[in-house]
Structure formats: structure tokens, C-alpha cells
Design a protein around this motif. Sequence first.
Motif, PDB file in Angstrom:
ATOM      1  N   VAL A 193     -54.745  41.494  37.417  1.00 38.59           N
ATOM      2  CA  VAL A 193     -55.816  41.190  36.469  1.00 38.59           C
ATOM      3  C   VAL A 193     -57.099  41.857  36.963  1.00 38.59           C
ATOM      4  CG1 VAL A 193     -57.129  39.397  35.277  1.00 38.59           C
ATOM      5  CG2 VAL A 193     -54.769  38.927  36.004  1.00 38.59           C
ATOM      6  N   LEU A 194     -57.781  42.572  36.078  1.00 38.92           N
ATOM      7  CA  LEU A 194     -59.033  43.220  36.457  1.00 38.92           C
ATOM      8  C   LEU A 194     -60.202  42.607  35.686  1.00 38.92           C
ATOM      9  CD1 LEU A 194     -58.011  47.006  36.527  1.00 38.92           C
ATOM     10  CD2 LEU A 194     -58.026  45.353  38.410  1.00 38.92           C
ATOM     11  N   LEU A 195     -61.261  42.274  36.423  1.00 35.09           N
ATOM     12  CA  LEU A 195     -62.501  41.787  35.837  1.00 35.09           C
ATOM     13  C   LEU A 195     -63.549  42.879  36.024  1.00 35.09           C
ATOM     14  CD1 LEU A 195     -62.557  38.139  37.286  1.00 35.09           C
ATOM     15  CD2 LEU A 195     -61.411  38.991  35.224  1.00 35.09           C
ATOM     16  N   TRP A 196     -64.185  43.276  34.932  1.00 31.51           N
ATOM     17  CA  TRP A 196     -65.116  44.396  34.967  1.00 31.51           C
ATOM     18  C   TRP A 196     -66.552  43.950  34.723  1.00 31.51           C
ATOM     19  CZ3 TRP A 196     -63.559  49.560  35.646  1.00 31.51           C
ATOM     20  CH2 TRP A 196     -62.178  49.789  35.594  1.00 31.51           C
ATOM     21  N   ASP A 197     -67.457  44.385  35.582  1.00 30.69           N
ATOM     22  CA  ASP A 197     -68.865  44.330  35.234  1.00 30.69           C
ATOM     23  C   ASP A 197     -69.074  45.410  34.169  1.00 30.69           C
ATOM     24  OD1 ASP A 197     -71.629  43.718  35.396  1.00 30.69           O
ATOM     25  OD2 ASP A 197     -71.927  45.440  36.721  1.00 30.69           O
ATOM     26  N   PHE A 198     -70.217  45.398  33.499  1.00 30.55           N
ATOM     27  CA  PHE A 198     -70.444  46.360  32.413  1.00 30.55           C
ATOM     28  C   PHE A 198     -71.504  47.400  32.765  1.00 30.55           C
ATOM     29  CE2 PHE A 198     -72.001  47.782  28.255  1.00 30.55           C
ATOM     30  CZ  PHE A 198     -70.793  48.093  27.628  1.00 30.55           C
ATOM     31  N   ASP A 199     -72.732  46.953  32.984  1.00 31.68           N
ATOM     32  CA  ASP A 199     -73.831  47.874  33.262  1.00 31.68           C
ATOM     33  C   ASP A 199     -73.630  48.563  34.608  1.00 31.68           C
ATOM     34  OD1 ASP A 199     -75.576  47.237  30.923  1.00 31.68           O
ATOM     35  OD2 ASP A 199     -75.511  45.255  31.823  1.00 31.68           O
ATOM     36  N   GLY A 200     -73.609  49.885  34.596  1.00 31.46           N
ATOM     37  CA  GLY A 200     -73.431  50.641  35.825  1.00 31.46           C
ATOM     38  C   GLY A 200     -71.979  50.866  36.197  1.00 31.46           C
ATOM     39  N   VAL A 201     -71.068  50.218  35.474  1.00 28.88           N
ATOM     40  CA  VAL A 201     -69.636  50.347  35.767  1.00 28.88           C
ATOM     41  C   VAL A 201     -68.901  50.961  34.575  1.00 28.88           C
ATOM     42  CG1 VAL A 201     -67.510  49.083  36.295  1.00 28.88           C
ATOM     43  CG2 VAL A 201     -69.650  48.450  37.412  1.00 28.88           C
ATOM     44  N   ILE A 202     -69.161  50.442  33.395  1.00 31.53           N
ATOM     45  CA  ILE A 202     -68.568  50.980  32.177  1.00 31.53           C
ATOM     46  C   ILE A 202     -69.602  51.778  31.385  1.00 31.53           C
ATOM     47  CG2 ILE A 202     -67.594  50.317  29.930  1.00 31.53           C
ATOM     48  CD1 ILE A 202     -66.176  48.030  31.368  1.00 31.53           C
ATOM     49  N   MET A 203     -70.849  51.384  31.503  1.00 31.20           N
ATOM     50  CA  MET A 203     -71.917  52.091  30.786  1.00 31.20           C
ATOM     51  C   MET A 203     -73.108  52.340  31.704  1.00 31.20           C
ATOM     52  SD  MET A 203     -73.979  50.922  27.318  1.00 31.20           S
ATOM     53  CE  MET A 203     -72.816  51.640  26.155  1.00 31.20           C
ATOM     54  N   ASP A 204     -73.678  53.534  31.604  1.00 31.42           N
ATOM     55  CA  ASP A 204     -74.878  53.879  32.366  1.00 31.42           C
ATOM     56  C   ASP A 204     -76.087  53.407  31.566  1.00 31.42           C
ATOM     57  OD1 ASP A 204     -76.691  54.920  34.133  1.00 31.42           O
ATOM     58  OD2 ASP A 204     -76.483  56.984  33.415  1.00 31.42           O
ATOM     59  N   SER A 205     -76.330  52.116  31.609  1.00 31.84           N
ATOM     60  CA  SER A 205     -77.318  51.506  30.719  1.00 31.84           C
ATOM     61  C   SER A 205     -78.622  51.101  31.398  1.00 31.84           C
ATOM     62  CB  SER A 205     -76.701  50.261  30.064  1.00 31.84           C
ATOM     63  OG  SER A 205     -76.175  49.406  31.059  1.00 31.84           O
ATOM     64  N   MET A 206     -78.702  51.232  32.703  1.00 29.42           N
ATOM     65  CA  MET A 206     -79.893  50.745  33.405  1.00 29.42           C
ATOM     66  C   MET A 206     -81.193  51.382  32.905  1.00 29.42           C
ATOM     67  SD  MET A 206     -79.318  48.241  35.448  1.00 29.42           S
ATOM     68  CE  MET A 206     -80.497  48.198  36.797  1.00 29.42           C
ATOM     69  N   PRO A 207     -81.265  52.711  32.679  1.00 27.29           N
ATOM     70  CA  PRO A 207     -82.515  53.284  32.168  1.00 27.29           C
ATOM     71  C   PRO A 207     -82.902  52.720  30.798  1.00 27.29           C
ATOM     72  CG  PRO A 207     -81.111  54.999  33.085  1.00 27.29           C
ATOM     73  CD  PRO A 207     -80.275  53.760  33.009  1.00 27.29           C
TER      74      PRO A 207
ATOM     75  N   LEU B 101     -73.612  57.193  26.622  1.00 26.21           N
ATOM     76  CA  LEU B 101     -73.960  56.335  27.750  1.00 26.21           C
ATOM     77  C   LEU B 101     -72.743  55.800  28.493  1.00 26.21           C
ATOM     78  CD1 LEU B 101     -76.844  54.240  26.121  1.00 26.21           C
ATOM     79  CD2 LEU B 101     -77.077  56.096  27.780  1.00 26.21           C
ATOM     80  N   LEU B 102     -71.568  55.945  27.908  1.00 25.09           N
ATOM     81  CA  LEU B 102     -70.362  55.451  28.566  1.00 25.09           C
ATOM     82  C   LEU B 102     -70.056  56.281  29.812  1.00 25.09           C
ATOM     83  CD1 LEU B 102     -68.049  54.810  25.480  1.00 25.09           C
ATOM     84  CD2 LEU B 102     -69.296  53.115  26.841  1.00 25.09           C
ATOM     85  N   ILE B 103     -69.563  55.617  30.846  1.00 25.59           N
ATOM     86  CA  ILE B 103     -69.174  56.302  32.084  1.00 25.59           C
ATOM     87  C   ILE B 103     -67.717  56.726  31.920  1.00 25.59           C
ATOM     88  CG2 ILE B 103     -68.881  56.070  34.582  1.00 25.59           C
ATOM     89  CD1 ILE B 103     -71.109  53.946  34.497  1.00 25.59           C
ATOM     90  N   GLU B 104     -67.514  57.984  31.663  1.00 26.25           N
ATOM     91  CA  GLU B 104     -66.187  58.496  31.302  1.00 26.25           C
ATOM     92  C   GLU B 104     -65.139  58.180  32.367  1.00 26.25           C
ATOM     93  OE1 GLU B 104     -64.012  62.671  29.905  1.00 26.25           O
ATOM     94  OE2 GLU B 104     -66.045  62.679  30.730  1.00 26.25           O
ATOM     95  N   ASP B 105     -65.509  58.308  33.623  1.00 26.55           N
ATOM     96  CA  ASP B 105     -64.572  58.086  34.732  1.00 26.55           C
ATOM     97  C   ASP B 105     -63.901  56.721  34.635  1.00 26.55           C
ATOM     98  OD1 ASP B 105     -63.455  58.682  37.445  1.00 26.55           O
ATOM     99  OD2 ASP B 105     -64.727  56.985  37.992  1.00 26.55           O
ATOM    100  N   SER B 106     -64.684  55.677  34.419  1.00 31.66           N
ATOM    101  CA  SER B 106     -64.118  54.329  34.355  1.00 31.66           C
ATOM    102  C   SER B 106     -63.529  54.019  32.991  1.00 31.66           C
ATOM    103  CB  SER B 106     -65.179  53.292  34.714  1.00 31.66           C
ATOM    104  OG  SER B 106     -66.307  53.404  33.867  1.00 31.66           O
ATOM    105  N   VAL B 107     -64.147  54.505  31.926  1.00 34.79           N
ATOM    106  CA  VAL B 107     -63.660  54.200  30.576  1.00 34.79           C
ATOM    107  C   VAL B 107     -62.277  54.798  30.338  1.00 34.79           C
ATOM    108  CG1 VAL B 107     -64.066  54.608  28.118  1.00 34.79           C
ATOM    109  CG2 VAL B 107     -65.944  53.879  29.589  1.00 34.79           C
ATOM    110  N   VAL B 108     -62.031  56.007  30.801  1.00 38.34           N
ATOM    111  CA  VAL B 108     -60.710  56.615  30.666  1.00 38.34           C
ATOM    112  C   VAL B 108     -59.668  55.750  31.375  1.00 38.34           C
ATOM    113  CG1 VAL B 108     -59.282  58.587  31.324  1.00 38.34           C
ATOM    114  CG2 VAL B 108     -61.536  58.967  30.336  1.00 38.34           C
ATOM    115  N   TYR B 109     -60.031  55.250  32.549  1.00 37.41           N
ATOM    116  CA  TYR B 109     -59.088  54.393  33.278  1.00 37.41           C
ATOM    117  C   TYR B 109     -58.837  53.086  32.522  1.00 37.41           C
ATOM    118  CZ  TYR B 109     -56.892  51.603  36.894  1.00 37.41           C
ATOM    119  OH  TYR B 109     -56.011  50.810  37.577  1.00 37.41           O
ATOM    120  N   VAL B 110     -59.900  52.464  32.023  1.00 34.66           N
ATOM    121  CA  VAL B 110     -59.739  51.224  31.249  1.00 34.66           C
ATOM    122  C   VAL B 110     -58.768  51.449  30.100  1.00 34.66           C
ATOM    123  CG1 VAL B 110     -60.913  49.691  29.624  1.00 34.66           C
ATOM    124  CG2 VAL B 110     -61.962  50.171  31.837  1.00 34.66           C
ATOM    125  N   ARG B 111     -58.969  52.518  29.360  1.00 30.37           N
ATOM    126  CA  ARG B 111     -58.101  52.785  28.204  1.00 30.37           C
ATOM    127  C   ARG B 111     -56.674  53.094  28.617  1.00 30.37           C
ATOM    128  NH1 ARG B 111     -62.971  55.938  25.024  1.00 30.37           N
ATOM    129  NH2 ARG B 111     -63.643  54.131  23.779  1.00 30.37           N
TER     130      ARG B 111
END
Length: 213
Positions: free
Chosen positions: A9-23, A97-107
Motif C-alpha cells: 500500500v502506498l500513501l502519497w503526499d501531493f505538493d512537491g511529490v505529485i505536483m510542483d505546486s509550492m511556487p 505542474l505535474l511531476i512527470e517522474d512520479s505521476v508516470v509511476y503512479v499511473r
Amino acid sequence: MKNLENYKVLLWDFDGVIMDSMPVRELGFRKVLESYPADQVEALIQFHLNNGGWSRYVKFRYFFEDIRKETVSDKEISDLSQSFSEVMRELLISPALLIEDSVVYVRSQVNKLPMHVVSGSDGEELRYICKELDLASNFVSIHGSPTPKGLLIKELIEKFSYDKADLLMIGDSHNDLDAALDNGIDFAAYNNELLRSPEYLYIDSFRKLVVIN
């Protein structure tokens, strides 16, 4: 220390992990607080940058109680948070804004193992963003503030009767690490070199882990 592939089971944070949303979130704080003194807003922005995993509710309260040294009502915090969310809903529905590296893995893991989003960002806002960006179907559930992250993890474990040994929290902040440790589950750091440690997993990239069928 187990490898990523060994968790069920994987639990994901969102900001900075799935999306580069901090700015974008920094811009949101500046916009919502634009009527306040610039030096006070800058102090809040620094607090925001140093505590990326904390919710806006905590940050707005810090702004008033610690920076401005004044009391603030729950309604005022709620109103500011709602204004902030309106800005975020407009600006964060950008695929760029999506972080491709992690999003591809999630999918790539859909239908292989259950995954949940556990974030410090507003829960309703996150569900809206994930729906608009076609991410929602990748997750069993999507959770955020105002419920604290540690409590969200506890509730997920109880609701789904998960074995703690099967869970891994993937995050980029000390808040993510603390939430995992408080619940007795493993933690993997990502996208933050300051969290690199021999005590837990550090993910440099998900690319090597994606298997194309």
C-alpha cells in the motif's frame, strides 16, 4: 530496509511529490494577504517554505498569532482558507505542474496495489484538482486538511484494516516523516535532499521502476 516494490500500500503526499505546486501556493498566500504589511507576509512565506507539509489553516493561524501577535477566530481562518482555495482551484489545474517522474509511476501501479493521497492541502481542493487533471482514478481515496496528516493515516489504517508493515508513506517534508513515524509505518523521502538519511528509503527517481507492458 525494504525496497519500494516490497510494499503493498502506498500513501502519497501531493505538493512537491505529485505536483510542483509550492511556487503557486506561495503566490496564493501573497494574494490572499496582500492587504497586510509586506514584511509580515514575507515572514509567513518563509514559514510556508520551511514547513511545506503543513496545512494552510496552521499557516494562517501562525501568521496572526505568531507574526502579528493577535488573536484570530476560527471563522477568519476558514474565510482566508476559502479565498486561498479559490485561487488554487484556478491556478493548479495545469498539467504542466505535474511531476512527470512520479505521476508516470503512479499511473503504472493502477490495479496493482492500493494507493491513497494523504496531504496537508485542503481535501476538497485536492479532489477537485485530481479530477480535473485525470488523476483521481489512480487512487482509492484522496485526503487532506483540515484533518492533520497523522490522523488521516491513522483513519486509513483503521478503515481498510491495513497491516502497518505493508504501508509506505512517500513525502518530501518532515511533516510527512513525522506523520509516518507517529503511525508506526515506513517512510520514503522524495524530491528533498535535506531528507536523505540512512534511516529510511530515499527515492531519487521512479523511472527505473516503471515497467511498460
